[in-house]
Design an enzyme around this catalytic site. Structure first.
Site, PDB file in Angstrom:
ATOM      1  CG  ASP A 186      -0.154  -0.089   2.528  1.00 54.53           C
ATOM      2  OD1 ASP A 186       1.044  -0.465   2.484  1.00 54.53           O
ATOM      3  OD2 ASP A 186      -0.739   0.234   3.587  1.00 54.53           O
ATOM      4  CD  GLU A 187       6.702   2.780   0.682  1.00 51.79           C
ATOM      5  OE1 GLU A 187       7.709   2.866  -0.041  1.00 51.79           O
ATOM      6  OE2 GLU A 187       6.726   2.398   1.873  1.00 51.79           O
TER       7      GLU A 187
END
Length: 555
Positions: free
Chosen positions: A461-462
């Site tokens: 989720d980066e």
């Protein structure tokens, strides 16, 4: 090469014909011009050498003549006995009137005092220290060219050019054979300039000729412009016939130009031994060989005219053969512009039909390969889930973005983003719901940035954003972060569930914080860590870790 020899191409045939004819004309121009240049060079070289010999002979004969005149004048009783100064003055004034080359004639007594002179100039002056007395009291003295000293004020030059003289002096012996004084004369050096100007310059092939007289020590005594007179001439001259100081050659002069240079020594005449002068006559090579250059130009112009004529004839004749190839070429242009998708089959000779068919097959294969390569490139540079750029795309983008920022002297903002508490969404609703959330986040991030900026997913989720900034870099990057925070606050709907998520942002600015991509990412990642440690849904700019900011408020 074999197909070229069997099936000509219209334009190629015309060009080859033109090149062959032009090359033939060029070869003829070179050969004829070279032979003509050699002949003309020898002719003009011999000519400038002859001019130098004539000038040297004229100098020697003139000096010999005036030397004899002074010698004869010194034998007159009224002058050598100094018993009738008035008669002596009358004689020397009459001689100057008949021979104006004698600028000044003076009779000096045994002590070196001028007792009689033309125009009574310098009468009563002590000239015992002058060379005409010092050397003339011993024997006949002929001095080299020199500037006027005692006579400078008496004979001012209207042109500003220094007055120069050649001295001739003889001792005066009275009837008893004893030394009684010196007869001194100053010959105006202008006579040499008159010879140069009137007799030799600009005749026949020898236009643009310059004549120099050089002393034994290399000093310029006579030159086309008086500014160079008195200067040293540094010229290593060896004649074409290996005779020292005589003949001609092409020499490079101190001004950097090449001249046909003739040389001749002024080595005296009869019993006059001369003063060691050398006469140099030069003519610029470009001027001397101008007729050759004109001939070359005429041959080249004729050759180019014939080349154009024969190329037109060849082009017209080749049109009957290469018509099908022209149609193929036109179709290829339409294909390149996107007006057609395939090349048409062109009828013609066997080779034309084979070429048309092969080109069609090649176009089809290249189109398929180009599509495949484009698809592979897209896959290699994009995240398959979100459609965002991946780490490879980020590296490539960084390279171009930094170069553009350097050219435009602008800034880049690097934002590292991480969703807060994303793992519980996967655990509670499943990975499919988590993937939907990631895709929606990607869409919102793309909506927040400007065209030309990059949004990339670097893992889980980066995500990373690289944004081009204007003059107010920090203010703009802060506004972008605020826009992202506000947009992410809007609820997500997935699988009938309403989900709210938060996001933390770390920011670094190029070149304020760093200039290397990896350093910028590391600094932004550190700022992200600070933002997460201070709570959710806020951003921190590197170097400003004490002030974490969330949407519309300070932490």
């Amino acid at each position: 090469m074999k197909s070229f020899s069997q099936v000509g191409i219209r334009i190629q045939i015309a060009l080859v014909t033109a090149v062959l004819v032009a090359a033939l004309a060029g070869i003829m121009s070179y050969v004829v011009g070279q032979r003509s240049a050699d002949v003309l060079t020898r002719q003009i070289g011999t000519g400038v050498a002859d001019v130098a010999l004539q000038m040297a002979d004229e100098l020697d004969r003139t000096m010999w003549t005036h030397r004899g005149e002074v010698a004869v004048l010194s034998t007159l009783r009224a002058i050598r006995n100094l018993n009738d100064i008035d008669q002596a003055s009358e004689l020397i004034n009459r001689l100057q009137h008949e021979l104006p080359i004698f600028t000044w004639i003076g009779v000096l007594d045994a002590d070196g005092t001028v007792v009689a002179a033309t125009g009574d100039i310098l009468v009563g002056t002590d000239a015992s220290a002058r060379p005409v007395f010092e050397f003339g009291r011993k024997e006949m003295f002929i001095g080299d060219v020199h500037d006027a000293k005692l006579l400078a004020e008496k004979f001012p030059s209207p042109t500003g050019e220094p007055i120069q003289f050649v001295d001739i002096a003889v001792p005066l012996l009275n009837d008893a054979g004893n030394f009684n004084g010196v007869l001194a004369t100053h010959l105006s050096w202008e006579w040499a300039n008159t010879v140069r100007r009137n007799l030799f310059a600009g005749q026949g092939l020898h236009r643009s000729v310059d004549i120099f007289v050089i002393s034994a020590n290399g000093t310029i005594l006579l030159a086309p412009d008086f500014e160079r007179a008195g200067q040293k001439l540094d010229l290593d001259l060896k004649s074409a016939n290996d005779t020292p100081n005589a003949g001609w050659q092409i020499a490079r002069w101190p001004d950097g130009n090449d001249y046909l240079t003739g040389a001749a020594p002024a080595d005296g005449h009869l019993d006059y031994a001369g003063l060691g002068w050398t006469v140099l006559v030069r003519q610029p090579v470009t001027s001397a060989l101008m007729p050759v250059n004109d001939l070359r130009s005429d041959i080249l112009a004729l050759g180019l005219g014939l080349a154009v004529l024969f190329s037109i004839i060849a082009w017209w004749g080749a049109g009957f053969i290469v018509g099908p190839l022209v149609r193929i070429a036109n179709a290829a242009g339409e294909l390149k512009r996107g007006e057609i998708e395939n090349l048409p089959q062109v009828a013609g000779a066997r080779e034309i039909r084979t070429l048309s068919s092969s080109l069609n097959s090649l176009v089809v294969k290249l189109t398929e390969k180009d599509n495949a390569l484009g698809e592979m490139k897209h896959i290699a540079h994009h995240d398959p889930l979100t459609g965002l750029g991946n780490r490879l795309a980020l590296d490539v983008y960084f390279e171009h973005a930094l170069a553009q920022a350097n050219r435009q002297r602008s800034q880049l903002g690097v934002l590292v983003l991480d969703l807060d508490d994303f793992k519980p969404i996967n655990d509670r609703l499943g990975h499919a719901a988590g993937d939907e959330v990631l895709c929606e986040v990607a869409r919102r991030l793309r909506r927040c940035v400007r065209g030309g900026d990059l949004v990339a997913r670097t893992g889980g989720d980066e995500m990373v954003i690289v944004s081009h900034l204007g003059e107010n870099g920090v203010t703009e990057i802060g506004a972008l972060a605020e826009r992202i925070l506000n947009d992410i606050l809007m609820p997500f709907i997935t699988g009938g569930n309403r989900i709210s998520i938060n996001i933390s942002i770390g920011i670094a600015v190029y070149p304020d914080h760093a200039t290397r991509p990896e350093t910028l990412l590391e600094q932004a990642d550190q700022a992200l860590y600070v933002a997460k440690s201070k709570g959710k849904h806020r951003y921190v700019i590197h170097g400003d870790e004490n002030r974490a900011q969330n949407s519309g408020s300070r932490a």
